[in-house]
Structures are given as structure tokens and as C-alpha cells.
Design an enzyme around this catalytic site. Structure first.
Site, mmCIF file in Angstrom:
data_model
loop_
_atom_site.group_PDB
_atom_site.id
_atom_site.type_symbol
_atom_site.label_atom_id
_atom_site.label_comp_id
_atom_site.label_asym_id
_atom_site.label_seq_id
_atom_site.Cartn_x
_atom_site.Cartn_y
_atom_site.Cartn_z
ATOM 1 N N LYS A 20 -27.698 125.986 2.478
ATOM 2 C CA LYS A 20 -26.747 125.779 1.375
ATOM 3 C C LYS A 20 -27.188 126.533 0.117
ATOM 4 C CE LYS A 20 -24.067 122.256 3.209
ATOM 5 N NZ LYS A 20 -23.886 120.827 3.415
ATOM 6 N N ARG B 256 -28.400 117.980 9.947
ATOM 7 C CA ARG B 256 -27.363 118.906 10.423
ATOM 8 C C ARG B 256 -27.817 120.321 10.075
ATOM 9 N NH1 ARG B 256 -22.986 121.602 8.582
ATOM 10 N NH2 ARG B 256 -21.208 121.786 9.992
HETATM 11 N N1 PMM Z 1 -21.720 120.594 5.529
HETATM 12 C C1 PMM Z 1 -20.808 121.480 5.977
HETATM 13 C C2 PMM Z 1 -19.891 121.116 6.989
HETATM 14 N N2 PMM Z 1 -19.917 119.879 7.535
HETATM 15 N N3 PMM Z 1 -20.872 117.731 7.670
HETATM 16 C C3 PMM Z 1 -21.761 116.841 7.236
HETATM 17 N N4 PMM Z 1 -21.784 115.602 7.770
HETATM 18 N N5 PMM Z 1 -22.664 117.131 6.257
HETATM 19 C C4 PMM Z 1 -22.708 118.352 5.650
HETATM 20 O O1 PMM Z 1 -23.538 118.561 4.746
HETATM 21 C C5 PMM Z 1 -21.759 119.336 6.081
HETATM 22 C C6 PMM Z 1 -20.837 118.981 7.105
HETATM 23 C C7 PMM Z 1 -20.759 122.854 5.398
HETATM 24 O O2 PMM Z 1 -21.762 123.661 5.932
HETATM 25 P P1 PMM Z 1 -21.494 124.824 7.040
HETATM 26 O O3 PMM Z 1 -20.339 125.635 6.542
HETATM 27 O O4 PMM Z 1 -22.764 125.586 7.080
HETATM 28 O O5 PMM Z 1 -21.199 124.178 8.363
#
Ligand code: PMM
Length: 283
Positions: free
Chosen positions: A216, A256
Site C-alpha cells: 500500500k 492479506r
Molecule cells: N485492500 C484491497 C482490497 N481488498 N480487503 C481487505 N479485507 N482488506 C484490505 O486491506 C483490502 C481488501 C486493496 O488492495 P489491492 O488492490 O492490492 O488488492
């Protein structure tokens, strides 16, 4: 030798053309399935399959597009025996994903974007991840204000508690709930660090915690070059690995992550450290 419980590793399978760190790499069913299999080999406990990018400023796909992206991938990965989670804010997608074999619904909006998600999950036996969220990605920067006493930490605790109330009222038992602070969602850099530094206030809610810090922008910002430009997403992995043992010590339920191997390696070292014989075991 004593044992410690390590956080579960949720590997990210973004079946999207536009996610912020891996957009387009696994946008078709075949490459998403291959990527999911790789992540399993690297030690992922859960695969989180998403068809909507939530990067800052992203616009939403049509429901049909989201379904076309995620359903075949979930079907294929579940058939391999993987524990699959669907990253969606839509009831229709959550229902189709559960039918296709998903056992976890990861709703970044915690039921705010489409409250019917809560009813879909309630009618199933799926686990529900409720993340802290305030607005869709094209507008979330306008909501990154936390003026109340206690700042961002108090606000996230209060707003997540409201989501727990909504989920249990819809019929989802607490033992099927997981909370997530929503790092990077309607939060500026300092908000994310404050949440991490006070994560114990979230664990005090008594529910398992999932944390998504991987790649992030707030990590890129601490790695910025002399001109202040944040380090690009794939160069943020070592910084994330440094957070892994800290989060493990806090007893979080899951992480995650994009780089499953880096995370499982960090956890293996953490586990060896934590289970090394202490005073009574020394010779
Ligand atoms: N961050 C993203 C997408 N889905 N779900 C949860 N539970 N927690 C998160 O921090 C989260 C998520 C965005 O990140 P990406 O685009 O790298 O998938």
C-alpha cells in the site's frame, strides 16, 4: 517445544485490469488460476479472489463483468481444494461466489455499499470479513477526516462496531465475523500508522482481525526517494515483511498479501523465534 498460532496468509488473486499493484497481470481466468495455484504452493491458507479494483480513484465494473471475472476462478480454485474468499461489495456477486465454492465473503465496505450482502452471508455458512470503509474509491479521499476525540482509531473502532451490529442483526453470528481496519481506504498515511500502532484497540472488540498492508501507498511513502516520490508497489515488499512479525505478535487472525512466499518465510522465522526454548528449556 511450545507452539504459537501464526496468522493465516490470504494470498491476493486480483482478476482485474486495473488494481494498483498487479492490475492486468491475472486479468483472464487462465492466468488467475495459475497464479492462485502458485500462491497455494507458496503456502497461502486462503485465496482472495476479486474482480473489482479498489485502488484510489477506481471506477466500478458492471455486475456482469465482475461475475465473469470471479466465478470461473473461484470454481477452479475451490475444485483444487483451496479455501477461497471473494473480495466483493455486491450481494449478487457474493451469492454467486458462495455457490461456486467460496467460503469467505470479504466485503471491503462492511455491508455499507450493498446491505443485501449481509442477508446473503446470513443465509449461508460463510465467514464474513467486514472492513472499515467510508466511500467508493473515486470519492474516498474526501472522507479521510477524523476530527473526533481519539482520532482515526476511535472512529474506526466505533464505525466497525456499527458494522458488527448490522451483521449480527442480519443474522450473521459473531463466530462468523472477522474485522479489518481498511488500511488505505479513506485514510491518509499517518492514519494507517496510527491504526497499526493502536491495533490492540481493535483486537479489544473481541473478533479476529485481518490486516491488508501489502504494497500500500503508506509503505511506499516511508520508502520515498529524495524527491518525495513514493517507492512503486512491487518495491514495498521488504517493508511489508518487517510488519509481519509485529502483526503476528499482536495475534492477528490473517494477513492479506500479494507476496505469499515473503510472508510465509517471515512467519516461519517469527515462529522459530517464538517457540525457541526459554529459561526452563536451556541447558
Ligand atoms: N485492500 C484491497 C482490497 N481488498 N480487503 C481487505 N479485507 N482488506 C484490505 O486491506 C483490502 C481488501 C486493496 O488492495 P489491492 O488492490 O492490492 O488488492
Amino acid at each position: 517445544m511450545s507452539t504459537v498460532v501464526r496468522p493465516l496468509v490470504m494470498g491476493i488473486v486480483n482478476v482485474t485490469p486495473d488494481s494498483f499493484s498487479d492490475g492486468g497481470l491475472y486479468a483472464d481466468t487462465e492466468s488467475a488460476l495459475a497464479h492462485g495455484s502458485d500462491l497455494l504452493t507458496q503456502g497461502a491458507d486462503i485465496l482472495d479472489v476479486g474482480g473489482e479494483s479498489t485502488r484510489p480513484g477506481a471506477t466500478r465494473p458492471l455486475v456482469a463483468e465482475e461475475l465473469d471475472r470471479v466465478v470461473p476462478v473461484i470454481t477452479g480454485l475451490a475444485a483444487q481444494g483451496a479455501i477461497v474468499s471473494v473480495d466483493t461489495m455486491r450481494a449478487e456477486v457474493a451469492a454467486a461466489a458462495i455457490d461456486a465454492g467460496a467460503r469467505i465473503v470479504n466485503d471491503v465496505s462492511g455491508g455499507l455499499a450493498d446491505p443485501a450482502v449481509l442477508d446473503v452471508v446470513a443465509a449461508s455458512d460463510a465467514t464474513y470479513v467486514a472492513m472499515h470503509w467510508r466511500a467508493h474509491s473515486d470519492r474516498m479521499a474526501d472522507f479521510a477526516t477524523y476530527d473526533e476525540p481519539g482520532g482515526v482509531v476511535a472512529a474506526v473502532v466505533r464505525e466497525l462496531s456499527e458494522r458488527v451490529e448490522a451483521a449480527t442483526t442480519a443474522g450473521i453470528d459473531r463466530d462468523r465475523l472477522v474485522l479489518d481496519p481498511g488500511l488505505g481506504f479513506a485514510k491518509r498515511g499517518e492514519h494507517n500508522w496510527q491504526l497499526l500502532a493502536h491495533l490492540d484497540e481493535l483486537t479489544a472488540l473481541g473478533l479476529p482481525l485481518l490486516v491488508g498492508a501489502s504494497r500500500k501507498t503508506f509503505l511506499g511513502a516511508v520508502l520515498a526517494g529524495p524527491d518525495g516520490t513514493p517507492r512503486p508497489p512491487t518495491g514495498r515488499e521488504h517493508a511489508h515483511s518487517a510488519l509481519v512479525p509485529l502483526l503476528a505478535d499482536l495475534g492477528v487472525w490473517g494477513l492479506r498479501v500479494h507476496d505469499v512466499r515473503a510472508t510465509t518465510d517471515a512467519l516461519a522465522a517469527w515462529q522459530a523465534w517464538r517457540t525457541a526454548p526459554r529459561e526452563e528449556g536451556r541447558r
